[in-house]
Design an enzyme around this catalytic site. Sequence first.
Site, PDB file in Angstrom:
ATOM      1  N   ASN A  48      10.885  32.778  -1.670  1.00 11.84           N
ATOM      2  CA  ASN A  48       9.029  33.286  -2.029  1.00 11.84           C
ATOM      3  C   ASN A  48       8.907  34.400  -1.438  1.00 11.84           C
ATOM      4  O   ASN A  48       9.068  34.460  -0.216  1.00 11.84           O
ATOM      5  CB  ASN A  48       8.444  31.546  -0.918  1.00 11.84           C
ATOM      6  CG  ASN A  48       7.024  31.986  -1.187  1.00 11.84           C
ATOM      7  OD1 ASN A  48       5.829  32.781  -1.933  1.00 11.84           O
ATOM      8  ND2 ASN A  48       6.240  31.101  -0.306  1.00 11.84           N
ATOM      9  N   TRP A  49       8.201  35.218  -2.799  1.00 11.15           N
ATOM     10  CA  TRP A  49       8.124  36.429  -1.809  1.00 11.15           C
ATOM     11  C   TRP A  49       6.432  36.533  -1.199  1.00 11.15           C
ATOM     12  O   TRP A  49       6.582  37.528  -0.730  1.00 11.15           O
ATOM     13  CB  TRP A  49       8.299  37.395  -2.860  1.00 11.15           C
ATOM     14  CG  TRP A  49       9.349  38.423  -3.226  1.00 11.15           C
ATOM     15  CD1 TRP A  49      10.888  37.137  -3.276  1.00 11.15           C
ATOM     16  CD2 TRP A  49      10.232  38.941  -4.602  1.00 11.15           C
ATOM     17  NE1 TRP A  49      12.091  37.551  -3.412  1.00 11.15           N
ATOM     18  CE2 TRP A  49      11.120  38.782  -4.121  1.00 11.15           C
ATOM     19  CE3 TRP A  49       9.616  39.284  -5.603  1.00 11.15           C
ATOM     20  CZ2 TRP A  49      12.818  39.467  -5.519  1.00 11.15           C
ATOM     21  CZ3 TRP A  49      10.155  40.209  -6.452  1.00 11.15           C
ATOM     22  CH2 TRP A  49      11.149  40.151  -6.067  1.00 11.15           C
ATOM     23  N   LYS A  50       6.220  35.249  -1.494  1.00 13.72           N
ATOM     24  CA  LYS A  50       4.919  35.520  -0.795  1.00 13.72           C
ATOM     25  C   LYS A  50       3.885  36.944  -1.303  1.00 13.72           C
ATOM     26  O   LYS A  50       4.308  37.122  -2.925  1.00 13.72           O
ATOM     27  CB  LYS A  50       4.339  35.816   0.601  1.00 13.72           C
ATOM     28  CG  LYS A  50       5.179  34.250   0.995  1.00 13.72           C
ATOM     29  CD  LYS A  50       5.018  33.851   2.406  1.00 13.72           C
ATOM     30  CE  LYS A  50       5.743  32.675   2.864  1.00 13.72           C
ATOM     31  NZ  LYS A  50       5.712  32.149   3.960  1.00 13.72           N
TER      32      LYS A  50
ATOM     33  N   HIS B  67       1.415  25.282  -0.942  1.00 15.79           N
ATOM     34  CA  HIS B  67       2.080  26.001  -0.163  1.00 15.79           C
ATOM     35  C   HIS B  67       0.737  25.346   0.914  1.00 15.79           C
ATOM     36  O   HIS B  67      -0.622  25.838   1.027  1.00 15.79           O
ATOM     37  CB  HIS B  67       2.439  27.235  -0.691  1.00 15.79           C
ATOM     38  CG  HIS B  67       3.728  28.034   0.855  1.00 15.79           C
ATOM     39  ND1 HIS B  67       3.256  28.061   1.783  1.00 15.79           N
ATOM     40  CD2 HIS B  67       4.328  28.425   0.747  1.00 15.79           C
ATOM     41  CE1 HIS B  67       3.769  28.628   2.512  1.00 15.79           C
ATOM     42  NE2 HIS B  67       4.861  28.943   1.441  1.00 15.79           N
TER      43      HIS B  67
ATOM     44  N   GLU C 104       0.096  28.032   3.467  1.00 11.82           N
ATOM     45  CA  GLU C 104      -0.712  28.754   3.515  1.00 11.82           C
ATOM     46  C   GLU C 104      -1.996  28.613   2.184  1.00 11.82           C
ATOM     47  O   GLU C 104      -3.564  29.751   2.490  1.00 11.82           O
ATOM     48  CB  GLU C 104       0.110  30.154   3.163  1.00 11.82           C
ATOM     49  CG  GLU C 104       0.617  30.866   4.090  1.00 11.82           C
ATOM     50  CD  GLU C 104       2.005  31.422   3.539  1.00 11.82           C
ATOM     51  OE1 GLU C 104       2.523  31.796   2.915  1.00 11.82           O
ATOM     52  OE2 GLU C 104       3.163  31.606   4.666  1.00 11.82           O
TER      53      GLU C 104
ATOM     54  N   GLU D 109       8.210  21.714   4.653  1.00 12.29           N
ATOM     55  CA  GLU D 109       7.820  23.129   5.723  1.00 12.29           C
ATOM     56  C   GLU D 109       6.704  23.086   6.511  1.00 12.29           C
ATOM     57  O   GLU D 109       5.217  22.878   6.464  1.00 12.29           O
ATOM     58  CB  GLU D 109       7.278  24.411   4.544  1.00 12.29           C
ATOM     59  CG  GLU D 109       8.112  24.481   3.189  1.00 12.29           C
ATOM     60  CD  GLU D 109       7.917  26.154   2.824  1.00 12.29           C
ATOM     61  OE1 GLU D 109       8.986  26.291   3.308  1.00 12.29           O
ATOM     62  OE2 GLU D 109       7.103  26.055   2.751  1.00 12.29           O
TER      63      GLU D 109
ATOM     64  N   GLY E 133       6.834  31.826   9.661  1.00 16.24           N
ATOM     65  CA  GLY E 133       7.147  32.763   9.163  1.00 16.24           C
ATOM     66  C   GLY E 133       6.485  33.046  10.517  1.00 16.24           C
ATOM     67  O   GLY E 133       6.812  34.595  11.512  1.00 16.24           O
TER      68      GLY E 133
ATOM     69  N   SER F 286      11.182  29.947   8.839  1.00 18.47           N
ATOM     70  CA  SER F 286      11.996  30.646   9.414  1.00 18.47           C
ATOM     71  C   SER F 286      13.653  30.461   8.911  1.00 18.47           C
ATOM     72  O   SER F 286      14.240  30.494  10.377  1.00 18.47           O
ATOM     73  CB  SER F 286      11.501  30.476  11.034  1.00 18.47           C
ATOM     74  OG  SER F 286      10.493  31.036  11.138  1.00 18.47           O
TER      75      SER F 286
ATOM     76  N   GLY G  78      11.491  32.227   3.049  1.00 18.73           N
ATOM     77  CA  GLY G  78      10.557  33.632   2.307  1.00 18.73           C
ATOM     78  C   GLY G  78      10.336  34.874   3.172  1.00 18.73           C
ATOM     79  O   GLY G  78      11.769  35.451   2.684  1.00 18.73           O
ATOM     80  N   GLY G  79      10.050  35.407   4.832  1.00 21.87           N
ATOM     81  CA  GLY G  79      10.484  36.918   5.214  1.00 21.87           C
ATOM     82  C   GLY G  79      12.237  37.015   4.495  1.00 21.87           C
ATOM     83  O   GLY G  79      12.269  38.172   4.310  1.00 21.87           O
TER      84      GLY G  79
HETATM   85  P1  PGA Z   1       9.048  31.505   6.379  1.00 20.16           P
HETATM   86  O1  PGA Z   1       8.299  31.177   4.481  1.00 20.16           O
HETATM   87  O2  PGA Z   1      10.850  31.998   5.529  1.00 20.16           O
HETATM   88  O3  PGA Z   1       8.841  33.345   6.151  1.00 20.16           O
HETATM   89  O4  PGA Z   1       9.124  30.989   7.418  1.00 20.16           O
HETATM   90  C1  PGA Z   1       8.726  29.668   4.060  1.00 20.16           C
HETATM   91  C2  PGA Z   1       7.568  29.407   3.045  1.00 20.16           C
HETATM   92  O5  PGA Z   1       6.715  30.223   3.579  1.00 20.16           O
HETATM   93  O6  PGA Z   1       8.214  29.439   2.178  1.00 20.16           O
END
Ligand code: PGA
Length: 240
Positions: free
Chosen positions: A8-10, A83, A85, A159, A165, A202, A223-224
């Site tokens: 997930n590049w966000k 998600h 966020e 998640e 993050g 993470s 993500g990150g």
């Molecule tokens: P993260 O994000 O790996 O940066 O914790 C995961 C996600 O939001 O899907």
Amino acid sequence: MKKIIAFNWKMNPVSKKEAGDLIKECSSGAIVAPPFVYFGLLKNKKIKFASQDVFWEESGAYTGEVSPKMLKDLGVEYAIIGHSERRQHLGETDEMINRKIRASLFVGLKVILCVGETLVIRKKGKKAVETFIKKQLSADLKNISSFKLQALSLIVAYEPIWAIGTGVACDPEDARKTIEFIGEFLVSNFGIKKPVVLYGGSVNSQNIKSFVQFNEIGGALVGGASLKKEEVKKILKLLK
Ligand code: PGA
């Protein structure tokens, strides 16, 4: 079973050049969720694409939205829906998520549904976490037939919000237990025969194995770390 790995590049990276460079590292089998604007540019037959969100209507006067049909037409295979966020900062409700899931399944877009608890709930203990997740799943998947969920291979991503993050991943054994609980709930309440539940929060090349080693954990949503070429290379190599 082969583990699923979704990146997930966000809202990253900020240029098409960087997006193009990053996609080169994502070998076959990975699911990549870039921002909408890059779909047309990143054509790569070996990679499966996911959107990071989707709207519930097919077309019309909905400024700024993108429909499941448009994504399907572009060759996008999956949609990440719900998600945290979006739930936390963009006002996404379970009702909206339910509409998005239905609209996606209707056109054959596979769904990666994200669920997970806040730190406040976590601190209340296991029962509170399970109750919260049960509530999310029940509302998000309300009135959707098990036939549809199964036929279109619904994927759920667990998640925990406090792990996203932050660099503080969930303890793998705790994640396994919660994911086992989610799997059982999907079987008993939605008639899904072989639920696929990923872990996200993470995840990186150092810890990914500790999660995917368990049969209950179907893979990872990253993500990150998915924005760092070296990490991407290592992760994909580890999961080969
Ligand atoms: P993260 O994000 O790996 O940066 O914790 C995961 C996600 O939001 O899907």
